[in-house]
Design a protein around this motif. Sequence first.
Motif, PDB file in Angstrom:
ATOM      1  N   GLN A   6       0.855  -1.182   0.000  1.00 26.36           N
ATOM      2  CA  GLN A   6       0.000   0.000   0.000  1.00 26.36           C
ATOM      3  C   GLN A   6       0.892   1.233   0.000  1.00 26.36           C
ATOM      4  O   GLN A   6       1.832   1.325   0.785  1.00 26.36           O
ATOM      5  CB  GLN A   6      -0.913   0.022   1.213  1.00 26.36           C
ATOM      6  N   PRO A   8       0.835   5.588  -0.107  1.00 27.66           N
ATOM      7  CA  PRO A   8       0.002   6.789   0.019  1.00 27.66           C
ATOM      8  C   PRO A   8       0.112   7.707  -1.194  1.00 27.66           C
ATOM      9  O   PRO A   8       1.159   7.765  -1.850  1.00 27.66           O
ATOM     10  CB  PRO A   8       0.555   7.476   1.270  1.00 27.66           C
ATOM     11  N   ALA A  14      -6.701  13.153  -4.725  1.00 26.81           N
ATOM     12  CA  ALA A  14      -6.691  11.915  -3.937  1.00 26.81           C
ATOM     13  C   ALA A  14      -5.747  11.993  -2.745  1.00 26.81           C
ATOM     14  O   ALA A  14      -5.418  10.975  -2.140  1.00 26.81           O
ATOM     15  CB  ALA A  14      -6.305  10.748  -4.839  1.00 26.81           C
ATOM     16  N   ASP A  15      -5.327  13.194  -2.376  1.00 24.34           N
ATOM     17  CA  ASP A  15      -4.392  13.379  -1.268  1.00 24.34           C
ATOM     18  C   ASP A  15      -4.887  12.672  -0.007  1.00 24.34           C
ATOM     19  O   ASP A  15      -6.047  12.792   0.363  1.00 24.34           O
ATOM     20  CB  ASP A  15      -4.212  14.865  -0.982  1.00 24.34           C
ATOM     21  N   GLY A  16      -3.994  11.894   0.606  1.00 22.88           N
ATOM     22  CA  GLY A  16      -4.333  11.181   1.830  1.00 22.88           C
ATOM     23  C   GLY A  16      -4.859   9.775   1.619  1.00 22.88           C
ATOM     24  O   GLY A  16      -4.922   8.991   2.556  1.00 22.88           O
ATOM     25  N   GLN A  17      -5.222   9.426   0.389  1.00 25.47           N
ATOM     26  CA  GLN A  17      -5.684   8.074   0.098  1.00 25.47           C
ATOM     27  C   GLN A  17      -4.472   7.170  -0.113  1.00 25.47           C
ATOM     28  O   GLN A  17      -3.352   7.635  -0.280  1.00 25.47           O
ATOM     29  CB  GLN A  17      -6.559   8.061  -1.149  1.00 25.47           C
ATOM     30  N   THR A  18      -4.696   5.875  -0.103  1.00 24.90           N
ATOM     31  CA  THR A  18      -3.639   4.915  -0.419  1.00 24.90           C
ATOM     32  C   THR A  18      -4.108   4.010  -1.548  1.00 24.90           C
ATOM     33  O   THR A  18      -5.310   3.833  -1.755  1.00 24.90           O
ATOM     34  CB  THR A  18      -3.264   4.047   0.801  1.00 24.90           C
ATOM     35  N   VAL A  19      -3.140   3.466  -2.267  1.00 26.61           N
ATOM     36  CA  VAL A  19      -3.437   2.492  -3.320  1.00 26.61           C
ATOM     37  C   VAL A  19      -2.607   1.248  -3.059  1.00 26.61           C
ATOM     38  O   VAL A  19      -1.503   1.322  -2.529  1.00 26.61           O
ATOM     39  CB  VAL A  19      -3.143   3.045  -4.737  1.00 26.61           C
ATOM     40  N   HIS A  35      -4.751   7.774 -11.146  1.00 27.85           N
ATOM     41  CA  HIS A  35      -5.905   7.727 -10.253  1.00 27.85           C
ATOM     42  C   HIS A  35      -7.128   8.233 -11.016  1.00 27.85           C
ATOM     43  O   HIS A  35      -7.175   9.384 -11.430  1.00 27.85           O
ATOM     44  CB  HIS A  35      -5.643   8.582  -9.013  1.00 27.85           C
ATOM     45  N   ARG A  60       5.999   6.744  -1.826  1.00 29.65           N
ATOM     46  CA  ARG A  60       4.763   7.505  -1.928  1.00 29.65           C
ATOM     47  C   ARG A  60       4.613   7.914  -3.389  1.00 29.65           C
ATOM     48  O   ARG A  60       5.585   7.971  -4.134  1.00 29.65           O
ATOM     49  CB  ARG A  60       4.776   8.719  -1.007  1.00 29.65           C
TER      50      ARG A  60
END
Length: 68
Positions: A6, A8, A14-19, A35, A60
């Motif tokens: 994962q 960030p 999408a700041d603060g989300q994770t993939v 994204h 990141r």
Amino acid sequence: MASSVQIPLVGGTADGQTVTVELDTNGRPPLTHHHLGTGGLAEAQIYELEAAREESREWRYRWTGPAV
């Protein structure tokens, strides 16, 4: 070695989300992440991989702008 990780997202919509991304045979994630927005590819945001801490293999994705 993990087959996925994962990461960030920093900046952009999408700041603060994770993939969760798959690692390659060298244990590295893809160099970019696209994204998707609610409008699909028409609203995609591009994020580029950067090392958060190279020695601990933490990454990141930093926002670079819209895809179109």
